[in-house]
Motif scaffolding. Sequence first.
Motif, PDB file in Angstrom:
ATOM      1  N   LEU A  19     -89.093 -15.482 -22.069  1.00 14.26           N
ATOM      2  CA  LEU A  19     -88.950 -16.500 -21.018  1.00 14.26           C
ATOM      3  C   LEU A  19     -87.819 -17.464 -21.361  1.00 14.26           C
ATOM      4  O   LEU A  19     -87.040 -17.846 -20.482  1.00 14.26           O
ATOM      5  CB  LEU A  19     -90.266 -17.241 -20.806  1.00 14.26           C
ATOM      6  N   GLU A  20     -87.719 -17.857 -22.613  1.00 12.46           N
ATOM      7  CA  GLU A  20     -86.617 -18.730 -23.040  1.00 12.46           C
ATOM      8  C   GLU A  20     -85.285 -17.998 -22.892  1.00 12.46           C
ATOM      9  O   GLU A  20     -84.308 -18.563 -22.400  1.00 12.46           O
ATOM     10  CB  GLU A  20     -86.824 -19.177 -24.488  1.00 12.46           C
TER      11      GLU A  20
ATOM     12  N   LYS B 254     -81.053 -18.205 -20.374  1.00 10.00           N
ATOM     13  CA  LYS B 254     -79.691 -18.075 -20.895  1.00 10.00           C
ATOM     14  C   LYS B 254     -79.004 -16.948 -20.134  1.00 10.00           C
ATOM     15  O   LYS B 254     -79.185 -15.791 -20.439  1.00 10.00           O
ATOM     16  CB  LYS B 254     -79.722 -17.821 -22.393  1.00 10.00           C
ATOM     17  N   LYS B 255     -78.225 -17.295 -19.145  1.00  8.24           N
ATOM     18  CA  LYS B 255     -77.649 -16.328 -18.205  1.00  8.24           C
ATOM     19  C   LYS B 255     -76.757 -15.281 -18.851  1.00  8.24           C
ATOM     20  O   LYS B 255     -76.577 -14.213 -18.314  1.00  8.24           O
ATOM     21  CB  LYS B 255     -76.847 -17.069 -17.123  1.00  8.24           C
ATOM     22  N   ASN B 256     -76.173 -15.582 -20.001  1.00  9.58           N
ATOM     23  CA  ASN B 256     -75.209 -14.659 -20.595  1.00  9.58           C
ATOM     24  C   ASN B 256     -75.848 -13.603 -21.494  1.00  9.58           C
ATOM     25  O   ASN B 256     -75.148 -12.789 -22.060  1.00  9.58           O
ATOM     26  CB  ASN B 256     -74.151 -15.437 -21.378  1.00  9.58           C
ATOM     27  N   ILE B 257     -77.140 -13.589 -21.642  1.00  9.18           N
ATOM     28  CA  ILE B 257     -77.802 -12.615 -22.517  1.00  9.18           C
ATOM     29  C   ILE B 257     -78.423 -11.517 -21.665  1.00  9.18           C
ATOM     30  O   ILE B 257     -79.394 -11.739 -20.966  1.00  9.18           O
ATOM     31  CB  ILE B 257     -78.863 -13.277 -23.414  1.00  9.18           C
ATOM     32  N   LYS B 258     -77.828 -10.338 -21.715  1.00 13.65           N
ATOM     33  CA  LYS B 258     -78.327  -9.195 -20.958  1.00 13.65           C
ATOM     34  C   LYS B 258     -78.266  -7.899 -21.775  1.00 13.65           C
ATOM     35  O   LYS B 258     -78.975  -6.963 -21.494  1.00 13.65           O
ATOM     36  CB  LYS B 258     -77.489  -8.984 -19.691  1.00 13.65           C
ATOM     37  N   LYS B 259     -77.396  -7.866 -22.770  1.00 15.63           N
ATOM     38  CA  LYS B 259     -77.195  -6.658 -23.557  1.00 15.63           C
ATOM     39  C   LYS B 259     -78.297  -6.502 -24.599  1.00 15.63           C
ATOM     40  O   LYS B 259     -78.835  -7.482 -25.116  1.00 15.63           O
ATOM     41  CB  LYS B 259     -75.839  -6.693 -24.245  1.00 15.63           C
ATOM     42  N   GLU B 260     -78.596  -5.243 -24.925  1.00 16.84           N
ATOM     43  CA  GLU B 260     -79.658  -4.958 -25.883  1.00 16.84           C
ATOM     44  C   GLU B 260     -79.429  -5.648 -27.220  1.00 16.84           C
ATOM     45  O   GLU B 260     -80.354  -6.222 -27.792  1.00 16.84           O
ATOM     46  CB  GLU B 260     -79.796  -3.451 -26.085  1.00 16.84           C
ATOM     47  N   LYS B 261     -78.209  -5.619 -27.734  1.00 14.99           N
ATOM     48  CA  LYS B 261     -77.920  -6.253 -29.022  1.00 14.99           C
ATOM     49  C   LYS B 261     -78.218  -7.751 -28.962  1.00 14.99           C
ATOM     50  O   LYS B 261     -78.794  -8.321 -29.888  1.00 14.99           O
ATOM     51  CB  LYS B 261     -76.468  -6.023 -29.431  1.00 14.99           C
TER      52      LYS B 261
ATOM     53  N   LEU C 212     -85.327  -9.240 -16.916  1.00  9.23           N
ATOM     54  CA  LEU C 212     -84.069  -9.962 -16.660  1.00  9.23           C
ATOM     55  C   LEU C 212     -83.355  -9.414 -15.429  1.00  9.23           C
ATOM     56  O   LEU C 212     -82.797 -10.169 -14.643  1.00  9.23           O
ATOM     57  CB  LEU C 212     -83.153  -9.881 -17.880  1.00  9.23           C
ATOM     58  N   LYS C 213     -83.401  -8.087 -15.268  1.00 15.13           N
ATOM     59  CA  LYS C 213     -82.766  -7.464 -14.120  1.00 15.13           C
ATOM     60  C   LYS C 213     -83.471  -7.885 -12.825  1.00 15.13           C
ATOM     61  O   LYS C 213     -82.810  -8.261 -11.855  1.00 15.13           O
ATOM     62  CB  LYS C 213     -82.797  -5.937 -14.263  1.00 15.13           C
ATOM     63  N   GLU C 214     -84.793  -7.854 -12.817  1.00 17.81           N
ATOM     64  CA  GLU C 214     -85.543  -8.238 -11.618  1.00 17.81           C
ATOM     65  C   GLU C 214     -85.417  -9.724 -11.326  1.00 17.81           C
ATOM     66  O   GLU C 214     -85.427 -10.134 -10.177  1.00 17.81           O
ATOM     67  CB  GLU C 214     -87.001  -7.842 -11.760  1.00 17.81           C
ATOM     68  N   LYS C 215     -85.282 -10.518 -12.365  1.00 13.67           N
ATOM     69  CA  LYS C 215     -85.156 -11.963 -12.185  1.00 13.67           C
ATOM     70  C   LYS C 215     -83.842 -12.305 -11.490  1.00 13.67           C
ATOM     71  O   LYS C 215     -83.759 -13.268 -10.744  1.00 13.67           O
ATOM     72  CB  LYS C 215     -85.224 -12.658 -13.550  1.00 13.67           C
ATOM     73  N   ASP C 216     -82.806 -11.513 -11.720  1.00 15.22           N
ATOM     74  CA  ASP C 216     -81.485 -11.758 -11.119  1.00 15.22           C
ATOM     75  C   ASP C 216     -81.393 -11.322  -9.665  1.00 15.22           C
ATOM     76  O   ASP C 216     -80.472 -11.698  -8.969  1.00 15.22           O
ATOM     77  CB  ASP C 216     -80.392 -11.052 -11.918  1.00 15.22           C
ATOM     78  N   ILE C 217     -82.331 -10.495  -9.221  1.00 14.88           N
ATOM     79  CA  ILE C 217     -82.267  -9.972  -7.845  1.00 14.88           C
ATOM     80  C   ILE C 217     -82.544 -11.076  -6.846  1.00 14.88           C
ATOM     81  O   ILE C 217     -83.274 -11.952  -7.019  1.00 14.88           O
ATOM     82  CB  ILE C 217     -83.246  -8.794  -7.662  1.00 14.88           C
TER      83      ILE C 217
END
Length: 92
Positions: free
Chosen positions: A48-49, A53-60, A87-92
């Motif tokens: 949730l935290e 942070k919008k810039n964190i999407k990559k697995e690493k 994260l993907k569903e949250k951006d939709i």
Amino acid sequence: LAQCNNKSLTTVEGLGKIDSLHKIQESFKNNHGLQCGFCTPGILFSALELSSKKNIKKEKDIRDFLDGNLCRCTGYHNIIKAIKNYLKEKDI
């Protein structure tokens, strides 16, 4: 504990109800990110935290963010999958 005086605190039980799970709980359920439950509360709240942070999407980046959350059961594969899905569903 004294620092929590007159503050509200949400536990994992307060995220959702059995018949109305929070979206992060649904994602963990749907992506088999749950195992014994030892790490689940910490990882759910970390996710949730992380979602703020919008810039964190990559697995690493997700794995780096979860550093310090110890899961005794898995290699984190389904946990990462659940977080990426959330994260993907949250951006939709």
